[in-house]
Enzyme design. Structure first.
Site, PDB file in Angstrom:
ATOM      1  N   LYS A  37     116.605  29.063  49.766  1.00  0.00           N
ATOM      2  CA  LYS A  37     116.950  27.495  49.228  1.00  0.00           C
ATOM      3  C   LYS A  37     117.021  26.520  50.367  1.00  0.00           C
ATOM      4  CE  LYS A  37     119.204  26.981  45.394  1.00  0.00           C
ATOM      5  NZ  LYS A  37     120.611  26.925  44.481  1.00  0.00           N
ATOM      6  N   PHE A 151     128.387  12.846  36.367  1.00  0.00           N
ATOM      7  CA  PHE A 151     127.880  12.309  34.879  1.00  0.00           C
ATOM      8  C   PHE A 151     126.476  12.113  34.889  1.00  0.00           C
ATOM      9  CE2 PHE A 151     132.217  10.532  35.322  1.00  0.00           C
ATOM     10  CZ  PHE A 151     132.831  11.449  34.164  1.00  0.00           C
ATOM     11  N   GLU A 154     119.731  14.710  34.127  1.00  0.00           N
ATOM     12  CA  GLU A 154     118.653  15.194  34.671  1.00  0.00           C
ATOM     13  C   GLU A 154     117.380  14.372  34.314  1.00  0.00           C
ATOM     14  OE1 GLU A 154     117.723  19.310  34.045  1.00  0.00           O
ATOM     15  OE2 GLU A 154     119.652  19.917  34.434  1.00  0.00           O
ATOM     16  N   LYS A 206     134.869  14.660  31.884  1.00  0.00           N
ATOM     17  CA  LYS A 206     133.525  15.102  31.970  1.00  0.00           C
ATOM     18  C   LYS A 206     133.458  15.826  30.462  1.00  0.00           C
ATOM     19  CE  LYS A 206     129.937  16.497  32.913  1.00  0.00           C
ATOM     20  NZ  LYS A 206     129.287  17.078  34.085  1.00  0.00           N
ATOM     21  N   LEU A 252     121.138   8.757  19.293  1.00  0.00           N
ATOM     22  CA  LEU A 252     120.898   9.123  17.638  1.00  0.00           C
ATOM     23  C   LEU A 252     119.507   9.291  17.354  1.00  0.00           C
ATOM     24  CD1 LEU A 252     123.028   5.971  16.003  1.00  0.00           C
ATOM     25  CD2 LEU A 252     123.440   8.490  16.346  1.00  0.00           C
ATOM     26  N   GLY A 255     116.342  15.375  15.642  1.00  0.00           N
ATOM     27  CA  GLY A 255     115.328  16.120  15.940  1.00  0.00           C
ATOM     28  C   GLY A 255     115.847  17.681  16.191  1.00  0.00           C
ATOM     29  N   CYS A 262     124.092  21.608  30.389  1.00  0.00           N
ATOM     30  CA  CYS A 262     125.377  21.210  30.356  1.00  0.00           C
ATOM     31  C   CYS A 262     125.789  21.137  28.998  1.00  0.00           C
ATOM     32  CB  CYS A 262     125.360  19.592  31.092  1.00  0.00           C
ATOM     33  SG  CYS A 262     125.149  19.511  32.660  1.00  0.00           S
ATOM     34  N   ARG A 332     116.580  25.552  30.636  1.00  0.00           N
ATOM     35  CA  ARG A 332     117.946  26.520  30.350  1.00  0.00           C
ATOM     36  C   ARG A 332     118.270  26.100  28.821  1.00  0.00           C
ATOM     37  NH1 ARG A 332     121.760  24.626  35.123  1.00  0.00           N
ATOM     38  NH2 ARG A 332     120.503  22.938  35.042  1.00  0.00           N
TER      39      ARG A 332
HETATM   40  C1  UDX Z   1     124.122  15.529  30.085  1.00  0.00           C
HETATM   41  C2  UDX Z   1     125.015  14.432  30.138  1.00  0.00           C
HETATM   42  O1  UDX Z   1     124.027  13.316  29.575  1.00  0.00           O
HETATM   43  C3  UDX Z   1     125.276  13.943  31.577  1.00  0.00           C
HETATM   44  O2  UDX Z   1     126.265  12.807  31.756  1.00  0.00           O
HETATM   45  C4  UDX Z   1     126.122  15.263  31.995  1.00  0.00           C
HETATM   46  O3  UDX Z   1     126.479  14.805  33.578  1.00  0.00           O
HETATM   47  C5  UDX Z   1     125.109  16.406  31.815  1.00  0.00           C
HETATM   48  O4  UDX Z   1     124.767  16.761  30.865  1.00  0.00           O
HETATM   49  P1  UDX Z   1     121.391  15.990  30.777  1.00  0.00           P
HETATM   50  O5  UDX Z   1     121.642  17.624  30.228  1.00  0.00           O
HETATM   51  O6  UDX Z   1     120.408  15.762  31.790  1.00  0.00           O
HETATM   52  O7  UDX Z   1     122.978  15.224  30.660  1.00  0.00           O
HETATM   53  O8  UDX Z   1     120.648  15.509  29.246  1.00  0.00           O
HETATM   54  P2  UDX Z   1     120.828  14.556  28.109  1.00  0.00           P
HETATM   55  O9  UDX Z   1     120.011  13.443  28.772  1.00  0.00           O
HETATM   56  O10 UDX Z   1     122.313  14.184  27.792  1.00  0.00           O
HETATM   57  O11 UDX Z   1     120.413  15.024  27.176  1.00  0.00           O
HETATM   58  C6  UDX Z   1     120.767  16.297  26.390  1.00  0.00           C
HETATM   59  C7  UDX Z   1     120.149  17.055  25.129  1.00  0.00           C
HETATM   60  O12 UDX Z   1     120.265  16.254  24.193  1.00  0.00           O
HETATM   61  C8  UDX Z   1     118.441  17.223  25.476  1.00  0.00           C
HETATM   62  O13 UDX Z   1     118.119  18.318  24.957  1.00  0.00           O
HETATM   63  C9  UDX Z   1     118.085  15.909  24.694  1.00  0.00           C
HETATM   64  O14 UDX Z   1     116.678  16.253  24.224  1.00  0.00           O
HETATM   65  C10 UDX Z   1     118.955  15.956  23.556  1.00  0.00           C
HETATM   66  N1  UDX Z   1     119.044  14.686  22.912  1.00  0.00           N
HETATM   67  C11 UDX Z   1     119.522  13.746  23.582  1.00  0.00           C
HETATM   68  C12 UDX Z   1     118.849  14.511  21.505  1.00  0.00           C
HETATM   69  O15 UDX Z   1     118.380  15.603  20.862  1.00  0.00           O
HETATM   70  N2  UDX Z   1     118.828  13.409  20.684  1.00  0.00           N
HETATM   71  C13 UDX Z   1     119.441  12.227  21.582  1.00  0.00           C
HETATM   72  O16 UDX Z   1     119.650  11.275  20.733  1.00  0.00           O
HETATM   73  C14 UDX Z   1     119.426  12.200  22.820  1.00  0.00           C
END
Ligand code: UDX
Length: 438
Positions: A37, A151, A154, A206, A252, A255, A262, A332
């Site tokens: 890596k 926070f 991705e 967190k 909101l 789905g 995370c 993941r």
């Molecule tokens: C999350 C937190 O948002 C971030 O602050 C933290 O540091 C790490 O975890 P991330 O895992 O990148 O970030 O994804 P995020 O954008 O939060 O989405 C998480 C999941 O929720 C995705 O599978 C997304 O599709 C789903 N989601 C999100 C929904 O199903 N509905 C929504 O309205 C928003």
């Protein structure tokens, strides 16, 4: 003050942090135990997909501010050490696996110079920072440890790191806070809110934030279940409640629910930690949040069966999306891949497409078939599942796509497609929390 910085662990969080901090003008060394890596990163290549990050990595390497090494002794001159290693879910339980955090601390403790500050960024069970600080000080009483949760999302990792909506620092003294204020001086000048907390609160911020986000998603997915039972439309309901600023319209989107590296593991680890603390009752609701989330996947499969048949043997199902969310190649705990694997296990022939996550998906689920284009994916399909809301899927022309499938049935697992245009093009259109049309 020109600080030298080390970043221990060059995964998603570590690489982003290292490149962003270098771009703020600091000298940064990124350290990892994986020499392959490190070799890749040193050549300016990212082992994963993240918008803007590879360009930033390359420009910071070229500037000479950013270097990578597998040799831990390279951190000995650094003033601040960011711990960015992973804390995955344990294989045999809900709790977080702290192996990497513990071994990273043990590795750096004898190397860090007097007066330097170790700063944890990994998501850990509350109480870990105090324990690690004690362990570190028992090796070298002239160093210190603080906690500074991350926070970033991705798909927006660079943006979130360079322009965070707040900075939280868990410290035990003014000196540690002052050092962190130097690291983040650019953000402070830009007016980013700065929150000083004690160590346990900083760890809790967190997991509390991620629990709240998971709760919001499962709340709207619970409403989707009610809408289905009562003949309502969850997308209209979400829009309507979201106009209340106390509720807000973000997160909101009903789905197939949340996945990724995370949210799922963090709410589970939080429950496990609450139990250890004797406060499990307080987080019992997170069990429901988790089950509502997993139920959304099962409800999708019910929708598939309703249109095809109980027995899915030999049915050809096209899946659009494998990543856990768009603009990411991360699979993941991806709801999209989980659903794909379940319909495959039920006998269907599953063809998957994703703009970025195909290699990771194929590694995880080699038994599924993978198509290199949307057209190849849907050719001859009995039904299409839209499971990750990539922009390119929203731009599909439903009229043209209809000519390629065997049966025009679209199930939108993300409530992201324009239903009207699909129905007008002659598709049967289904979604979670809304009436079936066509
Ligand atoms: C999350 C937190 O948002 C971030 O602050 C933290 O540091 C790490 O975890 P991330 O895992 O990148 O970030 O994804 P995020 O954008 O939060 O989405 C998480 C999941 O929720 C995705 O599978 C997304 O599709 C789903 N989601 C999100 C929904 O199903 N509905 C929504 O309205 C928003």
């Amino acid at each position: 003050m020109t600080l030298k910085i080390s970043v221990i662990g060059t995964g998603y969080l570590g690489v982003t942090h290292a490149a962003c901090v270098a771009s703020m003008g600091f000298q940064v060394v990124g350290i990892d135990i994986d020499p392959e890596k490190i070799a890749l990163l040193a050549q300016g290549k990212l082992p994963f997909y993240e918008p803007e990050l590879e360009e930033l990595l390359q420009s910071e390497l070229a500037s000479g501010r950013l270097t990578f090494s597998a040799d831990i002794s390279q951190i000995s001159q650094a003033d601040v050490h960011f711990l960015c290693v992973g804390t995955p879910q344990q294989k045999d339980g809900l709790a977080a696996d702290l192996t990497y955090v513990n071994s990273a601390l043990a590795a750096i403790a004898p190397v860090v110079k007097d007066g330097s500050l170790v700063v944890g960024k990994s998501t850990v069970p509350v109480g870990t920072a105090v324990r690690l600080r004690n362990e570190l000080l028992s090796v070298n009483p002239l160093v210190d440890l603080a906690w500074n949760p991350e926070f970033l999302r991705e798909g927006f990792a660079v943006e979130d790191t360079l322009h965070p909506n707040r900075l939280v620092v868990g410290v035990t003294n003014d000196r540690a806070e002052a050092i962190l204020k130097v690291v983040y001086s650019k953000n402070l000048e830009a007016g980013v809110p700065w929150i000083r907390a004690d160590l346990p609160t900083s760890e809790l911020v967190k997991v509390a934030a991620n629990s709240f986000l998971a709760t919001k998603i499962s709340f709207i997915n619970a409403m989707a279940e009610i809408c289905e039972a009562a003949g309502g439309d969850v997308t209209v309901l979400a829009k309507a409640i979201g106009h209340d600023p106390r509720i807000g319209n973000r997160f909101l989107q009903a789905g197939i629910g949340f996945g990724g590296g995370c949210l799922p593991k963090d709410i589970r680890a939080f429950m496990a930690r609450a139990q250890e603390l004797g406060a499990d009752q307080a987080l019992e609701f997170l069990r429901d949040i988790d089950s509502i989330n997993l139920r959304a996947r099962a409800r999708m499969i019910e929708l598939v069966r309703r249109d095809l048949s109980e027995d899915l043997t030999g049915k050809k199902i096209a899946v659009l999306g494998a990543a856990f969310k768009p603009d990411s190649d991360d699979v993941r705990d991806s709801p999209a891949l989980d659903i794909s694997a379940q319909v495959h296990a039920a006998g269907a022939i599953v063809m998957v497409h994703d703009p970025k996550a195909m290699a990771n998906a194929a590694q995880r689920f080699p038994a599924l078939q993978y198509a290199s284009s949307i057209e190849e994916c849907v050719a001859g399909a009995d039904l299409i599942l839209h499971l990750t809301e990539w922009k390119s899927y929203r731009e599909i022309d439903p009229v043209a796509l209809k000519k390629l499938v065997r049966q025009p049935i679209m199930i939108d697992g993300r409530n992201a497609l324009d239903r009207e245009s699909w129905v007008n093009a002659g598709w049967k259109f289904r979604a979670l929390g809304r009436a079936s049309l066509g």
